[in-house]
Design a protein around this motif. Sequence first.
Motif, short mmCIF file in Angstrom:
data_model
loop_
_atom_site.label_atom_id
_atom_site.label_comp_id
_atom_site.label_asym_id
_atom_site.label_seq_id
_atom_site.Cartn_x
_atom_site.Cartn_y
_atom_site.Cartn_z
N THR A 60 18.93 10.56 -28.94
CA THR A 60 17.71 10.42 -29.75
C THR A 60 17.35 8.94 -29.82
O THR A 60 17.94 8.19 -30.58
CB THR A 60 17.88 10.94 -31.18
N VAL A 61 16.40 8.56 -29.00
CA VAL A 61 15.91 7.19 -29.01
C VAL A 61 14.48 7.23 -29.55
O VAL A 61 13.60 7.85 -28.95
CB VAL A 61 15.93 6.59 -27.59
N ASN A 80 16.19 8.53 -15.72
CA ASN A 80 16.65 9.88 -16.06
C ASN A 80 16.67 10.75 -14.81
O ASN A 80 15.94 10.48 -13.85
CB ASN A 80 15.71 10.51 -17.10
N PRO A 81 17.47 11.83 -14.83
CA PRO A 81 17.47 12.74 -13.68
C PRO A 81 16.08 13.30 -13.40
O PRO A 81 15.71 13.50 -12.24
CB PRO A 81 18.42 13.86 -14.11
N THR A 82 15.31 13.58 -14.44
CA THR A 82 13.89 13.92 -14.27
C THR A 82 13.10 12.87 -15.06
O THR A 82 13.33 12.72 -16.25
CB THR A 82 13.56 15.33 -14.81
N GLY A 84 10.01 12.46 -16.11
CA GLY A 84 8.98 12.79 -17.09
C GLY A 84 9.55 12.87 -18.50
O GLY A 84 10.65 13.35 -18.70
N VAL A 85 8.81 12.37 -19.48
CA VAL A 85 9.22 12.49 -20.88
C VAL A 85 8.18 13.30 -21.64
O VAL A 85 8.47 14.38 -22.15
CB VAL A 85 9.41 11.10 -21.54
N ALA A 86 6.95 12.79 -21.70
CA ALA A 86 5.91 13.49 -22.43
C ALA A 86 4.55 12.94 -22.05
O ALA A 86 4.44 11.79 -21.62
CB ALA A 86 6.11 13.35 -23.93
N THR A 87 3.53 13.76 -22.21
CA THR A 87 2.14 13.32 -22.05
C THR A 87 1.41 13.64 -23.34
O THR A 87 1.42 14.79 -23.78
CB THR A 87 1.47 14.05 -20.87
N PHE A 88 0.83 12.62 -23.94
CA PHE A 88 0.05 12.81 -25.16
C PHE A 88 -1.43 12.82 -24.79
O PHE A 88 -1.92 11.86 -24.21
CB PHE A 88 0.30 11.67 -26.14
N THR A 101 7.81 9.68 -31.25
CA THR A 101 8.70 10.81 -31.03
C THR A 101 10.10 10.28 -30.74
O THR A 101 10.35 9.09 -30.86
CB THR A 101 8.17 11.70 -29.88
N ARG A 102 11.00 11.20 -30.42
CA ARG A 102 12.38 10.81 -30.09
C ARG A 102 12.69 11.35 -28.72
O ARG A 102 12.39 12.51 -28.43
CB ARG A 102 13.36 11.40 -31.11
N ILE A 103 13.29 10.51 -27.88
CA ILE A 103 13.52 10.93 -26.50
C ILE A 103 14.99 10.78 -26.11
O ILE A 103 15.77 10.13 -26.80
CB ILE A 103 12.63 10.14 -25.51
N ARG A 104 15.33 11.39 -24.99
CA ARG A 104 16.68 11.28 -24.42
C ARG A 104 16.66 10.31 -23.26
O ARG A 104 15.75 10.36 -22.42
CB ARG A 104 17.13 12.64 -23.86
N ASP B 63 -2.53 16.94 -28.20
CA ASP B 63 -1.97 17.97 -27.33
C ASP B 63 -0.88 17.28 -26.52
O ASP B 63 -1.16 16.38 -25.74
CB ASP B 63 -3.11 18.51 -26.43
N ASN B 65 2.33 17.41 -23.88
CA ASN B 65 3.15 18.12 -22.90
C ASN B 65 4.53 17.49 -22.91
O ASN B 65 4.67 16.29 -22.73
CB ASN B 65 2.54 18.00 -21.51
N GLU B 67 8.62 17.19 -21.65
CA GLU B 67 9.57 17.46 -20.58
C GLU B 67 10.96 17.56 -21.20
O GLU B 67 11.11 17.48 -22.42
CB GLU B 67 9.53 16.32 -19.55
N ALA B 69 13.20 15.49 -21.42
CA ALA B 69 13.71 14.27 -22.02
C ALA B 69 13.34 14.12 -23.50
O ALA B 69 13.65 13.10 -24.10
CB ALA B 69 13.22 13.05 -21.25
N ILE B 70 12.70 15.12 -24.08
CA ILE B 70 12.45 15.07 -25.52
C ILE B 70 13.70 15.57 -26.24
O ILE B 70 14.32 16.54 -25.83
CB ILE B 70 11.21 15.93 -25.87
N SER B 71 14.07 14.87 -27.31
CA SER B 71 15.32 15.15 -28.00
C SER B 71 15.34 16.53 -28.66
O SER B 71 14.29 17.14 -28.88
CB SER B 71 15.57 14.10 -29.07
N TYR B 75 10.37 15.83 -32.71
CA TYR B 75 9.70 15.22 -33.85
C TYR B 75 8.47 14.48 -33.34
O TYR B 75 8.55 13.79 -32.33
CB TYR B 75 10.67 14.25 -34.53
#
Lengths: 138, 109
Positions: A60-61, A80-82, A84-88, A101-104, B63, B65, B67, B69-71, B75
């Motif tokens: 959780t970063v 990361n192995p993949t 992509g994290v997120a698209t806002f 947000t929190r990511i890995r 909106d 999307n 992947e 890598a989201i914890s 949140y």
Amino acid sequence: MEFSRRDTLVLGLGAAVATVLPLRAFAAADEAIATFTGGAEAGAGGITLTAPEIAENGNTVPIEVSAPGAVSIIVLAGGNPTPGVATFNFGPLAGDQSASTRIRLAGTQDVIAIAKMADGSFVKAASTVKVTIGGCGG
Amino acid sequence: MASGVKPRVKAPKKAAAGETVTIKTLISHKMESGQRKDGDGNVIPRSIIHRFTCDFNGQNVIDVNMEAAISTNPYFQFEAMIPEAGDMVFTWYDDDGDVYSTTKSVAIG
């Protein structure tokens, strides 16, 4: 220990694979960037990516992206192995173009954020995060 | 993962017309990344929430999307503009087809 011809070959092969592997991960990130920008060059400025310098737990970063006037923001983690994290995607009622947000993160790496502006241009920001314990399991 | 998923949203009950308010959302979900292995070395298949949306009176606020890598327990914190009184609908879309939704009413005052 003396190296036979065969040993040397195997060693060389191993070294070659070791150098190619991280490159491949970066190539995946580049591909994701190209898909998002459509090959357009991303400028600097106008986007803020807030991430910790050191993250003890890669699971959780906390990150925050903010780009006033952006239509959408993509976040990528090249290590990361993949990637992509997120698209806002921000709608008409978004108060401002920011989100947290929190990511890995699998390990120490650059986190990249690219924003698509209303005029179709792209801006990019990156931040290096040192990760003590990776967050991808395995 | 249809069990134990509980969305939680923190939004103000009242806002001035045209005011920008901060919304915080959290949903309990294991967000299995598809990278981990179980005790026998088999890869645990990916099972995440891949999309989150927030709408106010039918107009989109954000909106997202997501992947792998989201914890765990995704949140999100973001800003929403409140032009009038109405309902804010939060929706999460799971990989397994489940849709989780919650609504918050915002009054003007």
